[in-house]
Design a protein around this motif. Structure first.
Motif, PDB file in Angstrom:
ATOM      1  N   LEU A 347       0.729  -1.145  -0.034  1.00  0.00           N
ATOM      2  CA  LEU A 347      -0.009   0.090   0.051  1.00  0.00           C
ATOM      3  C   LEU A 347       0.869   1.447   0.115  1.00  0.00           C
ATOM      4  O   LEU A 347       0.784   2.212   0.718  1.00  0.00           O
ATOM      5  N   GLY A 348       1.683   1.235  -0.732  1.00  0.00           N
ATOM      6  CA  GLY A 348       2.629   2.374  -0.847  1.00  0.00           C
ATOM      7  C   GLY A 348       4.018   2.377  -0.224  1.00  0.00           C
ATOM      8  O   GLY A 348       4.279   1.454   0.393  1.00  0.00           O
ATOM      9  N   GLN A 349       4.906   3.243  -0.700  1.00  0.00           N
ATOM     10  CA  GLN A 349       6.384   3.144  -0.411  1.00  0.00           C
ATOM     11  C   GLN A 349       6.360   3.203   1.075  1.00  0.00           C
ATOM     12  O   GLN A 349       7.300   2.606   1.672  1.00  0.00           O
ATOM     13  N   VAL A 350       5.815   4.091   1.571  1.00  0.00           N
ATOM     14  CA  VAL A 350       5.919   4.495   2.981  1.00  0.00           C
ATOM     15  C   VAL A 350       5.756   3.271   3.806  1.00  0.00           C
ATOM     16  O   VAL A 350       6.350   2.759   4.899  1.00  0.00           O
ATOM     17  N   ASP A 414       0.800   6.781   3.864  1.00  0.00           N
ATOM     18  CA  ASP A 414       1.875   7.738   3.484  1.00  0.00           C
ATOM     19  C   ASP A 414       2.159   8.802   4.190  1.00  0.00           C
ATOM     20  O   ASP A 414       2.653   8.247   5.438  1.00  0.00           O
ATOM     21  N   ALA A 415       1.856  10.139   3.901  1.00  0.00           N
ATOM     22  CA  ALA A 415       2.442  11.049   4.844  1.00  0.00           C
ATOM     23  C   ALA A 415       1.558  11.215   6.327  1.00  0.00           C
ATOM     24  O   ALA A 415       2.143  11.664   7.343  1.00  0.00           O
ATOM     25  N   GLU A 416       0.535  10.774   6.378  1.00  0.00           N
ATOM     26  CA  GLU A 416      -0.476  10.600   7.580  1.00  0.00           C
ATOM     27  C   GLU A 416       0.210   9.570   8.483  1.00  0.00           C
ATOM     28  O   GLU A 416       0.133   9.970   9.720  1.00  0.00           O
ATOM     29  N   VAL A 417       1.094   8.759   8.129  1.00  0.00           N
ATOM     30  CA  VAL A 417       1.428   7.481   8.946  1.00  0.00           C
ATOM     31  C   VAL A 417       2.795   8.186   9.407  1.00  0.00           C
ATOM     32  O   VAL A 417       2.894   8.080  10.772  1.00  0.00           O
ATOM     33  N   LEU A 418       3.508   8.931   8.677  1.00  0.00           N
ATOM     34  CA  LEU A 418       4.735   9.657   9.119  1.00  0.00           C
ATOM     35  C   LEU A 418       4.279  10.705  10.250  1.00  0.00           C
ATOM     36  O   LEU A 418       4.936  11.048  11.285  1.00  0.00           O
ATOM     37  N   THR A 419       3.293  11.553  10.036  1.00  0.00           N
ATOM     38  CA  THR A 419       2.803  12.393  10.842  1.00  0.00           C
ATOM     39  C   THR A 419       2.515  11.873  12.136  1.00  0.00           C
ATOM     40  O   THR A 419       2.743  12.406  13.412  1.00  0.00           O
ATOM     41  N   TYR A 420       1.705  10.652  12.213  1.00  0.00           N
ATOM     42  CA  TYR A 420       1.343  10.085  13.699  1.00  0.00           C
ATOM     43  C   TYR A 420       2.320   9.683  14.202  1.00  0.00           C
ATOM     44  O   TYR A 420       2.289   9.759  15.485  1.00  0.00           O
TER      45      TYR A 420
END
Length: 926
Positions: A347-350, A414-420
């Motif tokens: 589900l994406g690179q992140v 994606d960015a939401e995972v990094l933010t959390y």
């Protein structure tokens, strides 16, 4: 070999029949190879065909194996292949078949031939590692025997992750529960496809009987057990397509039940030893009899959806039950993490990078379990010690599990995972171990995102297949092929931000990141090579701000380079000076000469004006005036707009997209005329279409006022004819002369205010700031501030409505000039007639001439010249007073504006203040 390996034995028989040069070891090596080193499926089929083509069921088996290779593990396909040919003896020799009981696979309805030892019931726990298999045997009396046997056997499935395989001799990859269950061949094809049956067959097929010393067990009646139906395999809530080779997830495999001693009758130490053995298995997802996972609740929500509860055997000692209950949450956390890894794969690179970090965490967890098994093997492990050893792991694993569950439940990507994860670090200030673990996870999860960021800020390139990056490229076709005026919006629309894809730790720098890549792309499109800055390894480290310094360095490099391209190589300031010279009427002699040359053409209706004529007159004027030395004079062109100034201003301020498509009004060429300035890339970034439109608004108001001033000057020159009149007739012109002078004063002061008090000071400020500018965005901002300030103080904003008053004042002045000119021509004709009349009273002739009875005049038959002048005076005074009132009202709201300067200039002797008071009195009386 006296007891040849079952799998290798069948392969050896097939190779012997076909006289193939292959060996069993070479075939097994190809089928157990990793996906990146494995032969294609068609080549694997060719290998099996080469050794089995002499068998009678060759075609059926080949077709079945081909289908299995498309969907299943190659090792499983090899086991099915061996099973099929072990069930069918060769035509030539029936005695060469290999006993299936030696493999632990079903063979007819006969009782398995086992080498049993009286009262011995073996149970094996295999840890598939690089070189070891840890086995545990337990007899009926409850004593436990641990042995570490060396084996050259291959793992039970194709290896997926060989990472860290050489770090330790006991590095675990898979934990497998192995039991001696004999099955007959009565199970159908569906049974062979069950994951539980597959796993057990794999285990039995690879067991080395010469080393294990275990013997198969039959039931007491001597009959082989019944075939296991499919409904005895209890699946969990995760679909098979999400399962990995490393995840058992408490599969329930029902077959022959191994007799166990009653747990309640066993001593406490024996209970603890058995419980420890099963607890270690349970921590890695293997189902046991004393610790049974509860059936998952399908309707569970929240954290409970990824939680696993266990039922503990009721006959266990209470002290053991209490201790094991404290350890079991770790099994739930571990299995929950494994479920999420399987569900979010791809589900994406992140997410893939985060899953890779979690796999490393799983590897470390297996190491802990292996160390605990080592302690248990040497009888040095108790439940209390295990709880003590695992307590820090439980705290950390709980944090990982809860974080992943929240991410999964919120469907963050994606960015939401990094933010959390970044925000989670701040909340774990008091838990250093958990904080360091989350820091490691977010650092590894951010690696692909930071690689994309590095490509953007250092090369201006976006590599974003999964649409995870914060910048999106909106260009579909090449810039040169785009429609007209697209390049004007190129800066704003080509690259934009995705707000939902901006991690919190980059939110403050998102605008700088966007502009850095934009600068590099503009430089590249100007034909300049983007020289890469010094090599920078951009990585995110939550404990430092090193990524910020990398972003700033890349930004300043791109900004300075693009600014040099604009100011030095493309002479942006020269273009701006040229625009001011023509569109802001800074070139005085050129403006006068052009108006002299084009005045007759511009007084026509706009539909009758020839643009080519205007262009020719413009070129001529540019070459005979002082503008001939301007290197950019050829960029100036004439334009006839289909709307007047008020309409243009309204449309631009309201930002209507289709405002140019309005129908053409009945306007004169003067009302539609404007200069336009043509610039090329990259100067069009600054002098874009909107900026040129704002310049045109200023030009049209100044040009119109200049035209009105010229018309008033003309009637002043023509007023000299009044000196030839008799005193009585000349007195009629005094009021007209006074009104003309008041009009001239108002228009000239309005021009002076706009050009000297507004445009020139703002231009000076703009030039001074441009000397210290650092990037193109500052250039754009300063230029727009200059234009907006000029438009606002020149009363060309929609909010002021003052431009309409100025337009009305100019209109009444032009009507008055037209009236005076027609009247003067009439008086000249009347004077000529009076000279040839023989009998007429001179005074009566003059009085009658005011009625204009014989030639066309702007007066009604009953109207007089004095009355008409008085009406013009009244109308002009009312409009001017209304205009001054509006300026006073706006000046009170905003004292920073310069409107009051215009009031003081027009009303320098308080004449209009007195007129205003008189009008107020008259309104009150009336």
């Amino acid at each position: 070999m006296s007891k040849p390996h079952a799998l290798r034995g069948v392969l050896a028989n097939l190779i012997s029949e076909s006289q193939s040069p292959l060996t069993p070891e070479s075939i097994i090596r190809e089928f157990r190879a990793t996906s990146d080193r494995r032969l294609p499926a068609c080549d694997l089929i060719k290998v099996l065909v080469s050794i089995s083509e002499k068998r009678p069921n060759f075609a059926e088996v080949t077709k079945e194996i081909s289908h299995i290779l498309q969907n299943k593990d190659p090792m499983y396909a090899l086991l099915v292949f061996v099973e099929r040919y072990s069930e069918c003896k060769p035509v030539s020799e029936s005695s060469s078949s290999t006993s299936l009981s030696a493999m632990g696979l079903p063979h007819g309805n006969k009782t398995s031939d086992v080498n049993s030892a009286a009262g011995s019931v073996p149970t094996t726990l295999a840890i598939a590692s690089t070189s070891t298999i840890l086995t545990t045997s337990q007899n009926v009396s409850g004593s436990t025997r641990l042995s570490l046997t060396q084996s050259q056997d291959f793992p039970t499935s194709t290896p997926v992750n060989c990472k860290k395989a050489t770090e330790s001799d006991t590095t675990p990859v898979v934990f497998v529960r192995r039991g001696p269950m004999d099955r007959n061949r009565g199970a159908g094809k569906d049974e062979r496809n069950d994951l539980s049956v597959i796993k057990e067959r794999v285990l039995n097929a690879v067991s080395d009987q010469s080393l294990s010393g275990y013997r198969s067990v039959t039931n007491k009646t001597g009959n082989s057990p019944k075939s296991m139906p499919n409904d005895l395999v209890t699946l969990t809530d995760v679909p098979d397509e999400y399962r990995t080779h490393l995840l058992w997830e408490y599969y329930k495999v029902d077959g022959d039940k191994v007799p166990r001693a009653e747990i309640a009758a066993m001593p406490l130490l024996s209970q603890e030893s058995m419980l420890l053995d099963e607890l270690l298995h349970c921590l890695t997802g293997i189902r046991e009899s004393l610790l049974v996972p509860q059936k998952p609740i399908i309707s569970a929500v929240g954290l409970a959806k990824y939680d696993t509860d266990f039922d503990i055997h009721t006959h266990l000692d209470r002290s053991l039950t209490h201790q094991v209950r404290e350890i079991l949450p770790l099994a739930s956390y571990f299995m929950g993490v494994q479920k999420i890894i399987a569900a979010t794969d791809g589900l994406g690179q992140v997410m893939n990078s985060l899953n890779e970090a979690l796999q490393e965490l799983t590897h470390d967890f297996y190491l802990i379990i292996v160390q605990a098994e080592q302690e248990l093997r040497h009888n040095r492990l108790t439940l209390q010690k295990l709880l003590y050893y695992l307590q820090p792991t439980m705290w950390v694993m709980h944090e990982v599990w809860s974080s992943l569950v929240i991410i999964q439940l919120s469907d963050s990507r994606d960015a939401e995972v990094l933010t959390y994860l970044h925000e989670r670090i701040k909340r774990l200030e008091g838990n250093k171990d958990a904080q360091q673990l989350i820091i490691g996870l977010v650092r590894k999860a951010a690696k692909p995102y930071m690689r994309m960021l590095q490509m953007w800020i250092q090369k201006g390139v976006i590599v974003d297949r999964h649409r995870e990056f914060l910048v999106v490229d909106n260009e579909v076709i090449h810039r040169d092929e785009l429609p007209e005026h697209y390049s004007d919006d190129y800066w704003e629309r080509r690259y934009t931000l995705r707000d939902e894809q901006i991690p919190s730790f980059l939110a403050k720098y998102s605008d700088k990141i966007l502009r850095t890549g934009k600068y590099l792309n503009v430089i590249r499109q100007c034909g300049k090579r983007v020289m890469p800055t010094q090599e920078m390894n951009l990585e995110f480290d939550p404990t430092s701000e090193r990524h910020v310094s990398v972003i700033n360095d890349a930004y300043y490099f791109a900004a300075r380079m693009l600014l040099d391209v604009l100011l030095t190589e493309n002479d942006l300031m020269g273009h701006l000076q040229s625009v001011k010279r023509y569109l802001l009427l800074n070139q005085g002699d050129f403006t006068m000469q052009f108006m002299d040359a084009c005045e007759d053409e511009l007084t026509k209706n706009v539909d009758h004006v020839l643009p080519m004529t205007l262009e020719n007159l413009l070129g001529l004027t540019l070459r005979i005036s002082s503008a001939r030395n301007d290197p950019y004079k050829d960029d100036l062109h004439c334009e006839l707009l289909p709307y007047d100034l008020v309409t243009q201003m309204s449309k631009i301020m309201k930002k209507e997209e289709n405002w140019q498509a309005q129908p053409r009004l009945d306007l004169s060429g003067l009302e539609c005329f404007a200069f336009t300035y043509e610039v090329k890339w990259p100067c069009s970034l600054v002098l874009n279409h909107i900026s040129i439109s704002k310049y045109q608004m200023l030009f049209r108001q100044l040009f119109y006022c200049k035209h009105v001033e010229r018309q008033l000057c003309k009637i002043w020159k023509e007023n000299s004819i009044a000196r030839q009149f008799e005193p009585q007739a000349a007195s009629l012109y005094r009021a007209a002369f006074t009104l003309r002078q008041r009009m001239m004063n108002a228009i000239q002061n309005l021009e002076y205010y706009m050009m000297i008090e507004i445009i020139e000071p703002n231009w000076h400020i703009f030039i001074e700031k441009m000397k210290t500018v650092e990037n193109v965005d500052n250039v754009l901002r300063l230029h727009q501030d200059f234009l907006d300030s000029c438009l606002k103080n020149c009363m060309l904003t929609e909010s002021s409505h003052l431009n309409r008053s100025i337009f009305k004042l100019c209109k009444i002045c032009l009507k008055y000039c037209e009236f005076i000119q027609i009247t003067q021509r009439y008086f000249q004709d009347a004077e000529l007639r009076s000279m040839v009349r023989d009998s007429a009273d001179s005074s009566e002739s003059e009085q009658e001439s005011l009625h204009c009875p014989q030639i066309e005049t702007p007066l009604d038959p009953t109207d007089t010249f004095s009355e008409r002048v008085r009406r013009f005076d009244l109308e002009f005074t009312q409009l001017l007073i209304s205009f001054l009132k509006q300026i006073n009202s706006m000046a009170k709201k905003n004292t920073a504006d310069c409107f009051m300067n215009l009031v003081h200039r027009i009303n320098f002797n308080a004449f209009y203040t007195d007129q205003m008071d008189k009008m107020c009195v008259e309104d009150a009386i009336g």
